[in-house]
Design a protein around this motif. Structure first.
Motif, PDB file in Angstrom:
ATOM      1  N   TRP A  16      58.992  40.200  73.795  1.00  0.00           N
ATOM      2  CA  TRP A  16      59.108  38.797  73.397  1.00  0.00           C
ATOM      3  C   TRP A  16      59.322  38.686  71.897  1.00  0.00           C
ATOM      4  CZ3 TRP A  16      59.782  35.374  77.072  1.00  0.00           C
ATOM      5  CH2 TRP A  16      59.367  35.703  78.361  1.00  0.00           C
ATOM      6  N   ASP A  17      60.187  37.756  71.499  1.00  0.00           N
ATOM      7  CA  ASP A  17      60.470  37.491  70.099  1.00  0.00           C
ATOM      8  C   ASP A  17      60.151  36.026  69.823  1.00  0.00           C
ATOM      9  OD1 ASP A  17      61.320  37.698  67.497  1.00  0.00           O
ATOM     10  OD2 ASP A  17      63.449  37.539  67.989  1.00  0.00           O
ATOM     11  N   LEU A  18      58.858  35.730  69.777  1.00  0.00           N
ATOM     12  CA  LEU A  18      58.424  34.355  69.565  1.00  0.00           C
ATOM     13  C   LEU A  18      58.424  34.041  68.073  1.00  0.00           C
ATOM     14  CD1 LEU A  18      55.406  34.249  72.033  1.00  0.00           C
ATOM     15  CD2 LEU A  18      57.771  33.575  72.457  1.00  0.00           C
ATOM     16  N   ILE A  19      59.037  32.935  67.714  1.00  0.00           N
ATOM     17  CA  ILE A  19      59.083  32.502  66.324  1.00  0.00           C
ATOM     18  C   ILE A  19      58.428  31.131  66.255  1.00  0.00           C
ATOM     19  CG2 ILE A  19      60.578  31.909  64.390  1.00  0.00           C
ATOM     20  CD1 ILE A  19      62.663  33.825  65.636  1.00  0.00           C
ATOM     21  N   PHE A  20      57.440  31.005  65.390  1.00  0.00           N
ATOM     22  CA  PHE A  20      56.715  29.753  65.244  1.00  0.00           C
ATOM     23  C   PHE A  20      57.196  29.012  64.003  1.00  0.00           C
ATOM     24  CE2 PHE A  20      54.096  32.647  67.692  1.00  0.00           C
ATOM     25  CZ  PHE A  20      53.761  31.852  68.778  1.00  0.00           C
ATOM     26  N   LYS A  21      57.121  27.694  64.030  1.00  0.00           N
ATOM     27  CA  LYS A  21      57.594  26.870  62.920  1.00  0.00           C
ATOM     28  C   LYS A  21      56.713  26.979  61.679  1.00  0.00           C
ATOM     29  CE  LYS A  21      60.176  23.313  65.267  1.00  0.00           C
ATOM     30  NZ  LYS A  21      60.507  21.900  65.204  1.00  0.00           N
ATOM     31  N   ARG A  22      55.503  27.422  61.844  1.00  0.00           N
ATOM     32  CA  ARG A  22      54.582  27.538  60.713  1.00  0.00           C
ATOM     33  C   ARG A  22      53.736  28.784  60.909  1.00  0.00           C
ATOM     34  NH1 ARG A  22      49.673  26.487  62.615  1.00  0.00           N
ATOM     35  NH2 ARG A  22      49.426  25.117  64.399  1.00  0.00           N
ATOM     36  N   ALA A  23      53.071  29.175  59.842  1.00  0.00           N
ATOM     37  CA  ALA A  23      52.159  30.311  59.932  1.00  0.00           C
ATOM     38  C   ALA A  23      50.968  29.920  60.812  1.00  0.00           C
ATOM     39  CB  ALA A  23      51.679  30.706  58.540  1.00  0.00           C
ATOM     40  N   LEU A  24      50.506  30.870  61.601  1.00  0.00           N
ATOM     41  CA  LEU A  24      49.381  30.607  62.489  1.00  0.00           C
ATOM     42  C   LEU A  24      48.063  30.680  61.739  1.00  0.00           C
ATOM     43  CD1 LEU A  24      50.522  32.776  65.514  1.00  0.00           C
ATOM     44  CD2 LEU A  24      50.676  30.300  65.307  1.00  0.00           C
ATOM     45  N   ASN A  25      47.125  29.849  62.126  1.00  0.00           N
ATOM     46  CA  ASN A  25      45.772  29.932  61.602  1.00  0.00           C
ATOM     47  C   ASN A  25      45.056  31.101  62.267  1.00  0.00           C
ATOM     48  OD1 ASN A  25      45.721  27.571  59.890  1.00  0.00           O
ATOM     49  ND2 ASN A  25      45.796  26.373  61.775  1.00  0.00           N
ATOM     50  N   ASP A  26      44.012  31.585  61.642  1.00  0.00           N
ATOM     51  CA  ASP A  26      43.265  32.722  62.200  1.00  0.00           C
ATOM     52  C   ASP A  26      42.794  32.460  63.623  1.00  0.00           C
ATOM     53  OD1 ASP A  26      43.614  34.105  59.855  1.00  0.00           O
ATOM     54  OD2 ASP A  26      41.627  33.635  59.055  1.00  0.00           O
ATOM     55  N   TRP A  27      42.308  31.244  63.891  1.00  0.00           N
ATOM     56  CA  TRP A  27      41.778  30.939  65.213  1.00  0.00           C
ATOM     57  C   TRP A  27      42.880  30.831  66.265  1.00  0.00           C
ATOM     58  CZ3 TRP A  27      43.393  26.478  67.586  1.00  0.00           C
ATOM     59  CH2 TRP A  27      43.963  25.497  66.757  1.00  0.00           C
ATOM     60  N   GLU A  28      44.146  30.729  65.853  1.00  0.00           N
ATOM     61  CA  GLU A  28      45.256  30.634  66.807  1.00  0.00           C
ATOM     62  C   GLU A  28      45.761  31.999  67.246  1.00  0.00           C
ATOM     63  OE1 GLU A  28      47.535  26.576  65.624  1.00  0.00           O
ATOM     64  OE2 GLU A  28      47.500  28.134  64.073  1.00  0.00           O
ATOM     65  N   ILE A  29      45.451  33.029  66.497  1.00  0.00           N
ATOM     66  CA  ILE A  29      45.947  34.374  66.815  1.00  0.00           C
ATOM     67  C   ILE A  29      45.484  34.821  68.200  1.00  0.00           C
ATOM     68  CG2 ILE A  29      45.916  36.802  66.100  1.00  0.00           C
ATOM     69  CD1 ILE A  29      47.501  35.010  64.204  1.00  0.00           C
ATOM     70  N   SER A  30      44.225  34.567  68.527  1.00  0.00           N
ATOM     71  CA  SER A  30      43.731  34.990  69.845  1.00  0.00           C
ATOM     72  C   SER A  30      44.416  34.210  70.967  1.00  0.00           C
ATOM     73  CB  SER A  30      42.211  34.838  69.936  1.00  0.00           C
ATOM     74  OG  SER A  30      41.840  33.485  69.797  1.00  0.00           O
ATOM     75  N   ARG A  31      44.774  32.962  70.696  1.00  0.00           N
ATOM     76  CA  ARG A  31      45.486  32.184  71.714  1.00  0.00           C
ATOM     77  C   ARG A  31      46.896  32.721  71.940  1.00  0.00           C
ATOM     78  NH1 ARG A  31      43.932  26.153  72.487  1.00  0.00           N
ATOM     79  NH2 ARG A  31      41.683  26.374  72.395  1.00  0.00           N
ATOM     80  N   VAL A  32      47.566  33.120  70.882  1.00  0.00           N
ATOM     81  CA  VAL A  32      48.903  33.709  71.016  1.00  0.00           C
ATOM     82  C   VAL A  32      48.802  35.048  71.734  1.00  0.00           C
ATOM     83  CG1 VAL A  32      50.886  34.627  69.753  1.00  0.00           C
ATOM     84  CG2 VAL A  32      49.834  32.478  69.034  1.00  0.00           C
ATOM     85  N   ALA A  33      47.761  35.822  71.437  1.00  0.00           N
ATOM     86  CA  ALA A  33      47.548  37.093  72.141  1.00  0.00           C
ATOM     87  C   ALA A  33      47.350  36.838  73.638  1.00  0.00           C
ATOM     88  CB  ALA A  33      46.354  37.833  71.553  1.00  0.00           C
ATOM     89  N   GLY A  34      46.597  35.796  73.979  1.00  0.00           N
ATOM     90  CA  GLY A  34      46.416  35.433  75.389  1.00  0.00           C
ATOM     91  C   GLY A  34      47.729  35.008  76.038  1.00  0.00           C
ATOM     92  N   LEU A  35      48.537  34.253  75.292  1.00  0.00           N
ATOM     93  CA  LEU A  35      49.853  33.852  75.802  1.00  0.00           C
ATOM     94  C   LEU A  35      50.717  35.075  76.084  1.00  0.00           C
ATOM     95  CD1 LEU A  35      52.126  31.792  76.392  1.00  0.00           C
ATOM     96  CD2 LEU A  35      52.619  31.845  73.931  1.00  0.00           C
ATOM     97  N   LEU A  36      50.709  36.031  75.177  1.00  0.00           N
ATOM     98  CA  LEU A  36      51.506  37.242  75.384  1.00  0.00           C
ATOM     99  C   LEU A  36      51.012  38.058  76.574  1.00  0.00           C
ATOM    100  CD1 LEU A  36      52.129  38.299  71.689  1.00  0.00           C
ATOM    101  CD2 LEU A  36      53.804  37.428  73.331  1.00  0.00           C
TER     102      LEU A  36
END
Length: 60
Positions: free
Chosen positions: A13-33
């Motif tokens: 996956w090559d997901l590109i986000f419009k802004r930098a992720l906050n620390d608390w969002e990293i685990s959510r992106v990991a769950g999405l992946l």
């Protein structure tokens, strides 16, 4: 906005986000992946819907 074909390649996956992720969002992106990783891939050709529920005797 992007299509699945635009953000998926055989390398992953090559997901590109419009802004930098906050620390608390990293685990959510990991769950999405983790949810996305079993995806079997994109096949070339026209798109068509796939109905996974019983067709009640109607064949397509």
């Amino acid at each position: 906005m992007a299509t699945v074909a635009q953000v998926w390649s055989p390398q992953g996956w090559d997901l590109i986000f419009k802004r930098a992720l906050n620390d608390w969002e990293i685990s959510r992106v990991a769950g999405l992946l983790q949810v996305l990783n079993p995806f079997p891939g994109v096949i070339e050709g026209p798109e068509r819907p796939i109905w996974k529920f019983p067709t009640k005797g109607v064949s397509l």
